[in-house]
Structures are given as C-alpha cells and as structure tokens.
Design a protein around this motif. Structure first.
Motif, mmCIF file in Angstrom:
data_model
loop_
_atom_site.group_PDB
_atom_site.id
_atom_site.type_symbol
_atom_site.label_atom_id
_atom_site.label_comp_id
_atom_site.label_asym_id
_atom_site.label_seq_id
_atom_site.Cartn_x
_atom_site.Cartn_y
_atom_site.Cartn_z
ATOM 1 N N ALA A 266 0.839 -1.207 0.000
ATOM 2 C CA ALA A 266 0.000 0.000 0.000
ATOM 3 C C ALA A 266 0.871 1.252 0.000
ATOM 4 N N GLY A 267 1.978 1.191 0.751
ATOM 5 C CA GLY A 267 2.888 2.329 0.796
ATOM 6 C C GLY A 267 3.556 2.569 -0.541
ATOM 7 N N ALA A 268 3.902 1.477 -1.239
ATOM 8 C CA ALA A 268 4.542 1.608 -2.546
ATOM 9 C C ALA A 268 3.603 2.277 -3.543
ATOM 10 N N ILE A 269 2.320 1.868 -3.500
ATOM 11 C CA ILE A 269 1.333 2.476 -4.398
ATOM 12 C C ILE A 269 1.156 3.967 -4.075
ATOM 13 N N LYS A 270 1.135 4.256 -2.768
ATOM 14 C CA LYS A 270 0.975 5.639 -2.349
ATOM 15 C C LYS A 270 2.154 6.488 -2.816
ATOM 16 N N ARG A 271 3.370 5.959 -2.690
ATOM 17 C CA ARG A 271 4.567 6.696 -3.116
ATOM 18 C C ARG A 271 4.545 6.923 -4.618
ATOM 19 N N LYS A 272 4.158 5.892 -5.353
ATOM 20 C CA LYS A 272 4.122 6.005 -6.813
ATOM 21 C C LYS A 272 3.113 7.058 -7.253
ATOM 22 N N ASP A 273 1.928 7.051 -6.629
ATOM 23 C CA ASP A 273 0.896 8.030 -6.985
ATOM 24 C C ASP A 273 1.365 9.456 -6.673
ATOM 25 N N ALA A 274 2.012 9.616 -5.516
ATOM 26 C CA ALA A 274 2.479 10.948 -5.123
ATOM 27 C C ALA A 274 3.540 11.451 -6.094
ATOM 28 N N GLN A 275 4.447 10.540 -6.511
ATOM 29 C CA GLN A 275 5.510 10.938 -7.432
ATOM 30 C C GLN A 275 4.947 11.293 -8.805
ATOM 31 N N GLU A 276 4.001 10.533 -9.265
ATOM 32 C CA GLU A 276 3.392 10.814 -10.571
ATOM 33 C C GLU A 276 2.650 12.147 -10.545
ATOM 34 N N ARG A 277 1.926 12.416 -9.449
ATOM 35 C CA ARG A 277 1.220 13.695 -9.337
ATOM 36 C C ARG A 277 2.212 14.858 -9.338
ATOM 37 N N HIS A 278 3.310 14.680 -8.617
ATOM 38 C CA HIS A 278 4.319 15.745 -8.558
ATOM 39 C C HIS A 278 4.938 15.994 -9.938
ATOM 40 N N ASN A 279 5.301 14.926 -10.619
ATOM 41 C CA ASN A 279 5.900 15.080 -11.957
ATOM 42 C C ASN A 279 4.927 15.771 -12.916
ATOM 43 N N LEU A 280 3.649 15.365 -12.800
ATOM 44 C CA LEU A 280 2.625 15.971 -13.654
ATOM 45 C C LEU A 280 2.455 17.453 -13.330
ATOM 46 N N ASN A 281 2.491 17.781 -12.044
ATOM 47 C CA ASN A 281 2.341 19.174 -11.631
ATOM 48 C C ASN A 281 3.510 20.031 -12.134
ATOM 49 N N VAL A 282 4.730 19.508 -11.995
ATOM 50 C CA VAL A 282 5.908 20.263 -12.443
ATOM 51 C C VAL A 282 5.823 20.535 -13.942
ATOM 52 N N ARG A 283 5.477 19.486 -14.704
ATOM 53 C CA ARG A 283 5.348 19.683 -16.159
ATOM 54 C C ARG A 283 4.254 20.706 -16.470
ATOM 55 N N GLY A 284 3.161 20.635 -15.733
ATOM 56 C CA GLY A 284 2.069 21.577 -15.954
ATOM 57 C C GLY A 284 2.460 23.005 -15.609
ATOM 58 N N VAL A 285 3.163 23.183 -14.502
ATOM 59 C CA VAL A 285 3.605 24.522 -14.090
ATOM 60 C C VAL A 285 4.519 25.129 -15.156
ATOM 61 N N VAL A 286 5.469 24.340 -15.620
ATOM 62 C CA VAL A 286 6.394 24.835 -16.643
ATOM 63 C C VAL A 286 5.640 25.198 -17.921
ATOM 64 N N THR A 287 4.673 24.356 -18.299
ATOM 65 C CA THR A 287 3.884 24.624 -19.510
ATOM 66 C C THR A 287 3.123 25.938 -19.396
#
Length: 579
Positions: A266-287
């Motif tokens: 469950a922790g691994a899934i949570k970490r993966k989701d958090a990392q994907e959201r962060h990466n998506l946010n960074v790309r969105g902010v830059v865009t």
C-alpha cells in the motif's frame, strides 16, 4: 480596465506599462574610456614605410604611384567610415589647401560615428555576433551589439575590450558583454577553441579530439589544459532565479521523506501516486509559465562562471593520462600563469595572461586584423593560424607593427591613424592580385570589391544628408527591451514561489482538460476532411476558437490576475475580451 485582445506576455507587459510606470531606461551613463597613446603618428608611419622600402629594394620592386586626392578621399571614407563620401564632404576635402589635409581627414573620420559603424562590422564578423541571439532572446543580441559599439565609440583599449568579453558575467540588461559567452551556449570546448582562434590566432580545434596532426605543440591533453581555464560557464535559468526550482526540490523532498514512512504494497502504491502527481504538476507549471513568458524567458538570459573541473574524455587514448582524469589549467606558450586560482579568478588569470603584451600572439593577431581591414590582406595569412615561426614575408614589419600596438597601449584608433598615414596605404592599388600562397610586398593596398555593408551604406549616403548620424531607434529598442524585461520580472516575482506553483498547477489541470477536448475536435475535423464533408470541417473549426479562448481565460484568471493584484497592492480587474 478593459482589454480588447490579449496574448500571454503581451498582456503582462501592457498592464505593467499602464500600472507600473515607465521603468528604467538603458544605462547611458557610461564613462568614456580611451587609451593614452604617446606615439607620434607621422614618425611611426615613416618607420613603417622605411621597412617596406627596404624590402622593395631587396626584391627589386618599387612603390606604386601616390594616390590622387580624388581617389584618396573615396578610399579613406570606405575604409574608415564604411561608405563613400557625400558630395559636400568630397568637395570640401578637394578644395582644402592645407599640406596636412589628409591627416586631418583621417583624424576626423576616426573620431566620427562612421568609424563605429565600419569597425563594428569588422568585429561582428570576427566575433560571429548574432543580432538577435535566437533562441535566447532579443535583449541579449541587442545588448551585445551595444556593448561592442559602445566600446568602439569610447575607444576602449583592445586588451580591456577582450578581457571584458572573456570574463563577462551577469544578465544581458546589465552587461551586454555576456553575449560573447551566450554565442556558444552548450559548447564549452568549442568556445575555448574559438577564443584561442579569434584572440590569439591559434587553431586548436583539431586537438579537441586528438593530437594535432601538423603541430606537435598541440596535443589533446594540452587542448584540455587550455580549455580548463574557460570551462565552467553556466547559463542562467530563470525558474531558478525566482526560486521556483527550489520549490520543485522542496516538494520532491517532502515526497521522499513521506516515502520513508510508507511501507508495504500500500505504501509503494501511495509513493508512486504521489511521485506521478508531482511530476505531472511540475510539467504543468512549466507549460503554463512558458505560455505566459514567451520571449521573456530568453530576455532574462544570464551567465555566471562556476569554474567546474574539466575531465579528459572517456575515449582518451594517449599514455600521458587516463580517461576521466581531471585536467588542471595550464598555458601552452608564453609566460606560465603563476597563480591560477579557482572560480572566476581562474578565468581572470587566463584573460590577463592572454591580453598581456608579453603574449605575442594576442598582439600579432589584432595588428594583422586591422592591417587587413585597410590593405585587404594581412601581413601574415591566414591571420588565425599563427605559429612560433610566423613573421610574414617582409623582414621586421610584423615586429614593428606589434611594437606599435603596444606603444599605443592597444588604442585601436591610434594604431589605425599611423597605418592610414603611411605612403604604402596612400599609394595606388596593385593591379595584379597576389595568388593564394604567394607573398605580397604591400606596394599598395590589394584591389578588392566593396563589401555588402559598404555598398549598402554608400547607397544610404546618396539619400541621407548625415549618413553617419547616431541611430536613436537602436538605442531606444535596447532601452525598451530592458524596461519590458524588468517589468515582466517584477510580475513573476510578485507571487511567492509556492503561490506561483499552486496557481500554475491549478491552471494546468484546466489546460489538460482543454487539450483533450482539442485533440478530440482535431480528430473529428480530420475525419470530416477525409470524408470530404467541407461543411462539417468548417463548423467544427469554428468550435475550436472557444476552447482556445478558455485556455487564455484560465491563465488570465488564475495566474495573471493574482500576479497583478499582488504587484499593485490592490485588486486587479482587467477583463479578457475579444473574439
């Protein structure tokens, strides 16, 4: 406030002009610089002529006939001001009766704005200057041009001019000399090779990949030793400048710390989701911010010298070192540098060594460049491929020119004033041009075509009563670029990095939804076009406009309005309207 139309950065700048005042103009309070030359130009010119006359006698030739006043006035205007004389200028010179009227004209042209324009072309060519510095922004190119022209206008000594280019740091709006570094952005080894070639007439390009095949002095290791002096320039990243990179890192750090406390599947899934959201946010902010910035990102170009260590390449194949070894900086010829230092001091030590009168190649290449600008041919050809044995075909001439430049304290106008006074320069051209590889006795300048710039400026001379008049529009263009950059910078700093991230990330979500809708719309248009349904294509095409407008509206409402409100200290109520 009501805006009829809007386009990303255009709105920011327009609003800032209206709300934030006129800003600061370009830095016009430059202190004039001039080299103090103590050389008597008449005596020095006679010495050069004596060296040439001795050579002519030795090879059994004579000087070309002295140039007529009619031909002289045309030649000296083309060579010094880059254009033909006006009718009035020619008539005034020809009507003058003073015995030193040629010398007076030479001094007047060297003091005029025409000299700045003509020799800007000479140095722009040598420095490979880009007028717009794409894709790094308009401001950098304008500021670099202004720096070179202002250096010529104030007669900055050549050694200082070169030193300033090599060691330039900061932003384009404050130091136009950084254009020299920006010209080779991302190519540090090529930059080192170009620097050696332009300012020391030394071709070391081959040694970048292997030992030089024709010059034992230049091994690959020695190339890296020289390149180690200039290695370490970094181009400024605007997001880092305003703290947004730190915000990216802080959010990543929070994710990493949370990950340490999450265990199991469950922790691994949570970490993966958090990392994907962060990466998506960074790309969105830059865009989103790139949409707002437009050319502003390039106009904030800045460079600094980090002084990183340079290592030998992974495929280094010689026995004197191993691949990946750190290479300490060292000079190959001339006096060794006693104390190299670190960081910017390392670079300054290199610049001081390069521009020293004790470095003969530095002086030789500039005297050849100026001599060629007047005679059409350098004493040593090619002037950017000097060696320890380079001296030219005329005994004593190159050594005397180098001594003259040093005695002039690298005052380019003083040096040119001497050469322009020589009997050799004021003689008729040689009708038979020297062939490649042949020596040339300089019994007169080489017969040559006008350059494209000389032709253009000569046409301008025919229609403008003051063809050398200072161009106020170029200065205003630079001043405007600086003002707009400073205004836009104030807007991007109005919000804290956290606030800017949150606003842009929220907007990116809306933009993502619109992107999906636009993609579906484009697929439907392509299908209708393939089916030959022109009416449907037209109808669907009209529907894309509102979707595009929603994108601009989202950026306006969620990013621009908070920026302007914070900057102004009151609610910002501009509306986005128009079709």
């Amino acid at each position: 406030m009501h805006l009829k139309s809007w386009s990303t950065l255009g709105l920011l700048l327009a609003c800032c002009v209206a709300m934030c005042g006129s800003g600061t103009a370009a830095d016009d309070a430059r202190s004039p610089v001039s080299a103090t030359a103590t050389v008597d130009p008449v005596t020095a010119a006679r010495e050069l002529d004596a060296i040439l006359a001795k050579h002519w006698k030795a090879i059994g030739t004579v000087a070309n006939p002295l140039l007529s006043d009619e031909a002289f006035v045309r030649r000296v205007y083309l060579d010094v001001a880059g254009r033909i004389p006006t009718v009035g200028e020619a008539e005034d010179f020809l009507a003058a009766t003073a015995s030193d009227k040629r010398a007076r004209l030479i001094d007047r042209l060297l003091a005029g704005e025409g000299y700045v324009q003509r020799y800007f072309q000479v140095w722009a060519d040598a420095l490979r200057l880009f007028s717009r510095m794409r894709p790094l922004g308009t401001l950098t190119g304008l500021a670099y041009q202004d720096h070179v022209k202002q250096s010529l206008r104030t007669n900055k000594p050549y050694d200082r001019f070169v030193h300033d280019l090599i060691t330039a740091q900061g932003g384009a709006g404050e130091n136009g000399a950084i254009g020299y570094q920006v010209r080779d952005t991302g190519m540090p080894l090529d930059h080192a090779a170009v620097t050696a070639r332009v300012f020391m007439g030394t071709r070391i390009d081959c040694a970048q990949c292997h030992d030089h095949p024709f010059d034992d002095q230049w091994t690959q290791k020695k190339f890296y030793q020289v390149a180690a002096f200039t290695y370490g320039f970094g181009e400024g990243n605007y997001y880092g400048k305003i703290g947004l990179r730190d915000e990216f890192a802080a959010r990543q750090q929070a994710i990493d710390q949370a990950a340490k406390q999450s265990t199991g599947p469950a922790g691994a899934i949570k970490r993966k989701d958090a990392q994907e959201r962060h990466n998506l946010n960074v790309r969105g902010v830059v865009t989103v911010l790139n949409e707002i910035q437009g050319p502003f990102l390039g106009n904030n170009t800045a460079v600094w010298f980090k002084g990183e260590s340079l290592k030998l390449p992974h495929d280094y194949q010689y026995q004197d070192a191993k691949p990946g070894d750190v290479v300490p900086p060292a000079t190959v010829f001339g006096d060794p540098i006693a104390e190299v230092g670190t960081g910017i001091e390392k670079l300054r030590a290199y610049a001081a060594w390069m521009t020293s009168p004790r470095n003969p190649r530095f002086t030789t290449v500039v005297t050849n460049r100026l001599w060629r600008s007047l005679f059409g041919r350098a004493v040593i050809e090619p002037l950017d491929d000097l060696s320890d044995n380079s001296g030219g075909d005329i005994p004593g001439l190159q050594a005397r020119l180098d001594r003259l430049m040093i005695d002039c304290r690298y005052d380019l106008k003083a040096f040119l004033g001497v050469v322009l006074r020589t009997r050799a320069y004021q003689s008729e051209v040689a009708r038979e041009p020297a062939q490649p590889g042949e020596s040339y006795a300089f019994t007169g300048p080489v017969l040559r075509r006008m350059t494209a710039e000389q032709i253009y400026d000569s046409f301008v001379t025919l229609v403008r009563p003051a063809p050398d008049q200072f161009n106020p529009f170029a200065a205003e263009e630079l001043a405007r670029a600086i003002r707009e950059t400073r205004r836009a910078d104030a807007l991007f700093r109005a919000l804290s990095p956290r606030e800017l991230f949150d606003a842009a990330a929220s907007t990116a979500t809306v933009l993502g939804e619109q992107s999906v809708a636009l993609k579906k719309m484009q697929d439907d248009i392509n299908a209708a076009r393939k089916a030959g349904d022109k009416e449907l294509v037209e109808r669907l095409g009209k529907q894309t406009g509102p979707i595009q407008r929603q994108k601009l509206q989202a950026i306006h409402d969620q990013v621009v309005v908070p920026m302007m409100s914070q900057l102004l200290g009151r609610p910002f109520t501009a509306t986005l309207s128009g079709k």
